[in-house]
Scaffold this motif. Structure first.
Motif, short mmCIF file in Angstrom:
data_model
loop_
_atom_site.label_atom_id
_atom_site.label_comp_id
_atom_site.label_asym_id
_atom_site.label_seq_id
_atom_site.Cartn_x
_atom_site.Cartn_y
_atom_site.Cartn_z
N UNK A 1 0.84 -1.20 0.00
CA UNK A 1 0.00 0.00 0.00
C UNK A 1 0.87 1.25 0.00
N UNK A 2 1.95 1.22 0.81
CA UNK A 2 2.84 2.39 0.88
C UNK A 2 3.47 2.68 -0.47
N UNK A 3 3.78 1.58 -1.21
CA UNK A 3 4.42 1.75 -2.53
C UNK A 3 3.56 2.55 -3.51
N UNK A 4 2.23 2.49 -3.34
CA UNK A 4 1.38 3.25 -4.27
C UNK A 4 0.80 4.50 -3.60
N UNK A 5 1.41 4.89 -2.49
CA UNK A 5 0.90 6.05 -1.76
C UNK A 5 2.03 7.09 -1.59
N UNK A 6 2.14 8.01 -2.53
CA UNK A 6 3.18 9.05 -2.39
C UNK A 6 2.72 10.05 -1.33
N UNK A 7 3.71 10.50 -0.57
CA UNK A 7 3.41 11.47 0.49
C UNK A 7 2.76 12.71 -0.11
N UNK A 8 1.65 13.13 0.46
CA UNK A 8 0.99 14.35 -0.01
C UNK A 8 0.19 14.18 -1.30
N UNK A 9 0.19 12.95 -1.86
CA UNK A 9 -0.51 12.72 -3.13
C UNK A 9 -1.99 12.39 -2.94
N UNK A 10 -2.64 12.09 -4.04
CA UNK A 10 -4.09 11.85 -4.00
C UNK A 10 -4.44 10.54 -3.29
N UNK A 11 -3.61 9.48 -3.49
CA UNK A 11 -3.91 8.20 -2.81
C UNK A 11 -3.82 8.39 -1.29
N UNK A 12 -2.81 9.17 -0.86
CA UNK A 12 -2.65 9.43 0.58
C UNK A 12 -3.91 10.11 1.13
N UNK A 13 -4.49 11.01 0.37
CA UNK A 13 -5.71 11.70 0.80
C UNK A 13 -6.86 10.69 0.95
N UNK A 14 -6.96 9.79 -0.03
CA UNK A 14 -8.02 8.77 0.03
C UNK A 14 -7.83 7.83 1.22
N UNK A 15 -6.60 7.37 1.41
CA UNK A 15 -6.30 6.44 2.51
C UNK A 15 -6.58 7.11 3.86
#
Ligand SMILES: NC(=O)c1ccc[n+]([C@@H]2O[C@H](COP(=O)([O-])OP(=O)(O)OC[C@H]3O[C@@H](n4cnc5c(N)ncnc54)[C@H](OP(=O)(O)O)[C@@H]3O)[C@@H](O)[C@H]2O)c1
Length: 277
Positions: A233-247
């Motif tokens: 999950x971390x691999x597809x979650x860049x800090x400050x990115x859109x996936x991080x917002x969703x997670x």
């Protein structure tokens, strides 16, 4: 088919969808069709099995038991007592066979009671993705089951997916709550994503295709990776990115806590239902 394969004559009593899938997987995997039997109350499913896979079929459960070394009890749980009692009465050899069962919720002790204490019993909990060859089956054996029996049944259920042996029979309730019910949880979750995409302008067909392919891709990545699910999950979650917002939204709502409650609720229900038999 590799040389180590153990070929016994195996018979399924009750020819519903699950036995059909297992039989299909076995035959496609190279198991000899003439070593596979199926019995059923009515005729049409048997005719279809014989036509599709060239297996032996009968409407007479006693004939099947007489012909087979291994029996897979595949009738509905509520019919199990009656079907076993009939076998015990008419087929004296039943208690010398390896008896396996895919019926949900019926404990091993009941089969000993129905068929004789000396009967070797393996209880198996397959899940519905077995129907497409991607199942999970939990298996649990009584103490008289041999290593060879275990290996044989592992081989059979590996034709339709992954096999997991359980030391304690009570673990079947947990496996059922995770893997048995799991497809429904994933469908529910996927439907939520599909609805969100539709709410934001996608048509249903495209939204569904996008969600199901993403689920398939994520499952494939997980199965091919050594990484933990958290690291994936971390691999597809860049800090400050859109996936991080969703997670972040999932974490604020405590998705892990919800999953824990979901599984515990299903385990409790499995335990309650087991008391019915
Ligand atoms: N489907 C799953 O995903 C799944 C997953 C885990 C476990 N299971 C277990 O698998 C078992 C079967 O479930 P299912 O969904 O396949 O049920 P199903 O479609 O109703 O199949 C049961 C079959 O048993 C036959 N039958 C009834 N009485 C019989 C008898 N006396 N002798 C021989 N056959 C008899 C029925 O014949 P008729 O066609 O004449 O009615 C029917 O074809 C259940 O115990 C269930 O708990 C299923």
């Amino acid at each position: 088919m590799s040389k180590q394969v153990d070929i016994r004559t195996i018979g399924f009593i009750g020819a519903g969808n699950m036995p059909r899938s297992i039989i299909g997987g076995m035959v496609r995997g190279g198991y000899p069709a003439n070593k596979i039997w199926a019995s059923n109350r009515s005729r049409p499913k048997l005719d279809q099995l014989a036509q599709d896979f060239s297996v032996q079929v009968t409407q007479n459960n006693h004939e099947l038991v007489a012909a087979c070394d291994v029996i897979v009890m595949s009738v509905k749980p509520q019919l199990m007592k009656e079907v076993c009692a009939d076998l015990k009465q008419h087929t004296s050899t039943i208690s010398s066979k390896l008896v396996t069962t895919i019926a949900a919720g019926v404990p091993i002790a009941n089969y000993h009671q129905y068929l004789g204490e000396q009967t070797r019993v393996i209880r198996i909990m397959p899940n519905t993705p077995s129907l497409v060859g991607e199942g999970v089956s939990g298996l649990c054996a009584d103490s008289s089951v041999t290593e060879a029996d275990r290996n044989y049944i592992t081989q059979v259920f590996n034709y339709v997916g992954l096999t997991i042996w359980l030391e304690e029979e009570s673990s079947i309730d947990v496996l059922g709550a995770v893997a048995g019910s799991g497809p429904a949880y994933f469908f529910e979750f996927m439907n939520g994503l599909q609805q969100a995409a539709e709410a934001l302008g996608f048509d249903a067909k495209t939204a569904r295709a996008m969600v199901q392919q993403t689920a398939l891709g994520a499952a494939k990545m997980a199965s091919e990776s050594e990484l933990s699910l958290v690291d994936l999950r971390k691999q597809v979650t860049s800090k400050g990115g859109s996936t991080a917002k969703g997670i972040e939204v999932y974490q604020e709502r405590d998705l892990d806590g919800i999953s824990d409650q979901v599984v515990r609720a299903a385990v409790a229900r499995n335990q309650e239902m087991a008391k019915l038999f």
